[in-house]
Design a protein around this motif. Structure first.
Motif, PDB file in Angstrom:
ATOM      1  N   GLY A  61       0.803  -1.218   0.000  1.00 30.42           N
ATOM      2  CA  GLY A  61       0.000   0.000   0.000  1.00 30.42           C
ATOM      3  C   GLY A  61       0.834   1.264   0.000  1.00 30.42           C
ATOM      4  N   ALA A  62       2.125   1.109  -0.278  1.00 27.99           N
ATOM      5  CA  ALA A  62       3.037   2.265  -0.325  1.00 27.99           C
ATOM      6  C   ALA A  62       4.258   1.861  -1.143  1.00 27.99           C
ATOM      7  N   GLY A  63       5.124   2.811  -1.359  1.00 28.46           N
ATOM      8  CA  GLY A  63       6.367   2.615  -2.092  1.00 28.46           C
ATOM      9  C   GLY A  63       6.999   3.981  -2.235  1.00 28.46           C
ATOM     10  N   LEU A  64       8.016   4.076  -3.042  1.00 24.37           N
ATOM     11  CA  LEU A  64       8.571   5.389  -3.336  1.00 24.37           C
ATOM     12  C   LEU A  64       7.679   6.053  -4.375  1.00 24.37           C
ATOM     13  N   TRP A  65       7.419   7.319  -4.178  1.00 25.32           N
ATOM     14  CA  TRP A  65       6.562   8.078  -5.079  1.00 25.32           C
ATOM     15  C   TRP A  65       7.376   9.180  -5.753  1.00 25.32           C
ATOM     16  N   ILE A  66       6.953   9.550  -6.951  1.00 27.06           N
ATOM     17  CA  ILE A  66       7.576  10.664  -7.672  1.00 27.06           C
ATOM     18  C   ILE A  66       7.170  11.961  -6.965  1.00 27.06           C
ATOM     19  N   VAL A  67       8.135  12.828  -6.719  1.00 25.89           N
ATOM     20  CA  VAL A  67       7.873  14.127  -6.095  1.00 25.89           C
ATOM     21  C   VAL A  67       8.000  15.201  -7.171  1.00 25.89           C
ATOM     22  N   GLU A  68       6.932  15.987  -7.298  1.00 24.64           N
ATOM     23  CA  GLU A  68       6.902  17.062  -8.293  1.00 24.64           C
ATOM     24  C   GLU A  68       6.559  18.386  -7.636  1.00 24.64           C
ATOM     25  N   ASN A  69       7.018  19.459  -8.261  1.00 27.79           N
ATOM     26  CA  ASN A  69       6.668  20.799  -7.820  1.00 27.79           C
ATOM     27  C   ASN A  69       5.170  20.996  -8.037  1.00 27.79           C
ATOM     28  N   ARG A  70       4.474  21.414  -6.996  1.00 29.53           N
ATOM     29  CA  ARG A  70       3.018  21.556  -7.066  1.00 29.53           C
ATOM     30  C   ARG A  70       2.581  22.637  -8.064  1.00 29.53           C
ATOM     31  N   ILE A  71       3.384  23.662  -8.219  1.00 32.64           N
ATOM     32  CA  ILE A  71       3.026  24.787  -9.084  1.00 32.64           C
ATOM     33  C   ILE A  71       3.251  24.469 -10.562  1.00 32.64           C
ATOM     34  N   ASN A  72       4.472  24.013 -10.904  1.00 31.48           N
ATOM     35  CA  ASN A  72       4.807  23.853 -12.326  1.00 31.48           C
ATOM     36  C   ASN A  72       4.985  22.405 -12.779  1.00 31.48           C
ATOM     37  N   GLY A  73       4.849  21.436 -11.856  1.00 28.44           N
ATOM     38  CA  GLY A  73       4.946  20.026 -12.226  1.00 28.44           C
ATOM     39  C   GLY A  73       6.351  19.513 -12.459  1.00 28.44           C
ATOM     40  N   ASP A  74       7.372  20.339 -12.193  1.00 30.11           N
ATOM     41  CA  ASP A  74       8.750  19.888 -12.396  1.00 30.11           C
ATOM     42  C   ASP A  74       9.071  18.685 -11.520  1.00 30.11           C
ATOM     43  N   PHE A  75       9.808  17.736 -12.085  1.00 28.17           N
ATOM     44  CA  PHE A  75      10.289  16.577 -11.340  1.00 28.17           C
ATOM     45  C   PHE A  75      11.358  17.030 -10.352  1.00 28.17           C
ATOM     46  N   LEU A  76      11.227  16.601  -9.093  1.00 31.47           N
ATOM     47  CA  LEU A  76      12.192  16.961  -8.057  1.00 31.47           C
ATOM     48  C   LEU A  76      12.948  15.743  -7.524  1.00 31.47           C
ATOM     49  N   GLY A  77      12.258  14.612  -7.407  1.00 28.02           N
ATOM     50  CA  GLY A  77      12.899  13.429  -6.847  1.00 28.02           C
ATOM     51  C   GLY A  77      11.879  12.357  -6.523  1.00 28.02           C
ATOM     52  N   GLN A  78      12.234  11.540  -5.531  1.00 29.12           N
ATOM     53  CA  GLN A  78      11.339  10.485  -5.083  1.00 29.12           C
ATOM     54  C   GLN A  78      11.402  10.398  -3.570  1.00 29.12           C
ATOM     55  N   CYS A  79      10.274  10.023  -2.986  1.00 36.21           N
ATOM     56  CA  CYS A  79      10.186   9.872  -1.535  1.00 36.21           C
ATOM     57  C   CYS A  79       9.004   8.958  -1.262  1.00 36.21           C
ATOM     58  N   GLY A  80       9.099   8.163  -0.234  1.00 36.59           N
ATOM     59  CA  GLY A  80       7.981   7.295   0.102  1.00 36.59           C
ATOM     60  C   GLY A  80       8.325   6.339   1.220  1.00 36.59           C
ATOM     61  N   ILE A  81       7.511   5.303   1.337  1.00 37.07           N
ATOM     62  CA  ILE A  81       7.631   4.323   2.412  1.00 37.07           C
ATOM     63  C   ILE A  81       7.782   2.942   1.785  1.00 37.07           C
ATOM     64  N   VAL A  82       8.878   2.266   2.131  1.00 38.47           N
ATOM     65  CA  VAL A  82       9.169   0.952   1.558  1.00 38.47           C
ATOM     66  C   VAL A  82       9.545  -0.042   2.656  1.00 38.47           C
ATOM     67  N   PRO A  83       9.279  -1.332   2.416  1.00 42.03           N
ATOM     68  CA  PRO A  83       9.680  -2.341   3.398  1.00 42.03           C
ATOM     69  C   PRO A  83      11.181  -2.606   3.331  1.00 42.03           C
ATOM     70  N   GLN A  84      11.779  -2.758   4.493  1.00 43.07           N
ATOM     71  CA  GLN A  84      13.196  -3.114   4.591  1.00 43.07           C
ATOM     72  C   GLN A  84      13.354  -4.128   5.720  1.00 43.07           C
ATOM     73  N   ILE A  85      14.354  -4.962   5.612  1.00 41.04           N
ATOM     74  CA  ILE A  85      14.697  -5.877   6.700  1.00 41.04           C
ATOM     75  C   ILE A  85      15.857  -5.251   7.471  1.00 41.04           C
ATOM     76  N   VAL A  86      15.638  -5.034   8.758  1.00 43.74           N
ATOM     77  CA  VAL A  86      16.657  -4.458   9.636  1.00 43.74           C
ATOM     78  C   VAL A  86      16.950  -5.488  10.722  1.00 43.74           C
ATOM     79  N   GLU A  87      18.126  -6.088  10.628  1.00 46.50           N
ATOM     80  CA  GLU A  87      18.550  -7.124  11.572  1.00 46.50           C
ATOM     81  C   GLU A  87      17.462  -8.183  11.771  1.00 46.50           C
ATOM     82  N   GLY A  88      16.936  -8.670  10.654  1.00 42.90           N
ATOM     83  CA  GLY A  88      15.965  -9.758  10.676  1.00 42.90           C
ATOM     84  C   GLY A  88      14.523  -9.346  10.916  1.00 42.90           C
ATOM     85  N   VAL A  89      14.268  -8.051  11.116  1.00 50.12           N
ATOM     86  CA  VAL A  89      12.922  -7.562  11.396  1.00 50.12           C
ATOM     87  C   VAL A  89      12.449  -6.707  10.217  1.00 50.12           C
TER      88      VAL A  89
END
Length: 176
Positions: A61-89
């Protein structure tokens, strides 16, 4: 607008698609922006990255999302929520990676803050982590600015990684 997940005063975060390869290549082909990754990515590796995120959208239900400037739609980067394993958890991580031309404008902090709220309010997560490279001071500062606390340092991806975290039950205290 395509699959908008959330927005802030300055930003739109939307699901990525296969057509976003050229946008992501603005970051993935830049050796400076990719300093803390094993290497830059070519178009095929970028497409595989997108496919991984599309699976995360379905499975988590999540992942990295494209981040765009709200005004002009320019691509800025990516940000989001992803699963990771941290020391077995299995943990849910806020990740962020922005085009070098927009560094220093507070976009990573703004997008990561929105993702933190999304994780707690929409996904009902109890804990969210961030895993910056131990040498990536700007990325660690973003984690700190969004209210995360350094838990420990671990070895992940064959390198030293910092584990920052924030808990839902401390959210109200952090935001004051």
């Amino acid at each position: 607008m395509k699959d908008v997940v959330l927005s802030t005063d300055r930003l739109i975060l939307r699901q990525m698609g296969r057509e976003d390869v050229p946008l992501l290549q603005q970051i993935f082909a830049d050796p400076v922006a990719m300093k803390y990754y094993p290497s830059t990515k070519d178009n095929q590796e970028t497409l595989e990255w997108i496919e991984w995120n599309l699976r995360n959208y379905e499975e988590c239900g999540a992942g990295l999302w494209i981040v765009e400037n709200r005004i002009n739609g320019d691509f800025l980067g990516q940000c989001g929520i992803v699963p990771q394993i941290v020391e077995g958890v299995r943990e849910m991580e806020i990740g962020y990676l922005f085009a070098r031309r927009v560094w220093g404008n507070g976009y990573a902090t703004e997008a990561a803050t929105a993702c933190k709220h999304y994780g707690f309010e929409q996904m009902k997560l109890r804990k969210i982590v961030s895993l910056p490279d131990a040498c990536n001071k700007p990325s660690a500062r973003v984690a700190e600015r969004i209210g995360m606390t350094l838990e420990k340092q671990i070895v992940k991806w064959n390198k030293d990684v910092l584990v920052y975290s924030v808990y839902a039950d401390t959210e109200e205290v952090v935001e004051r």
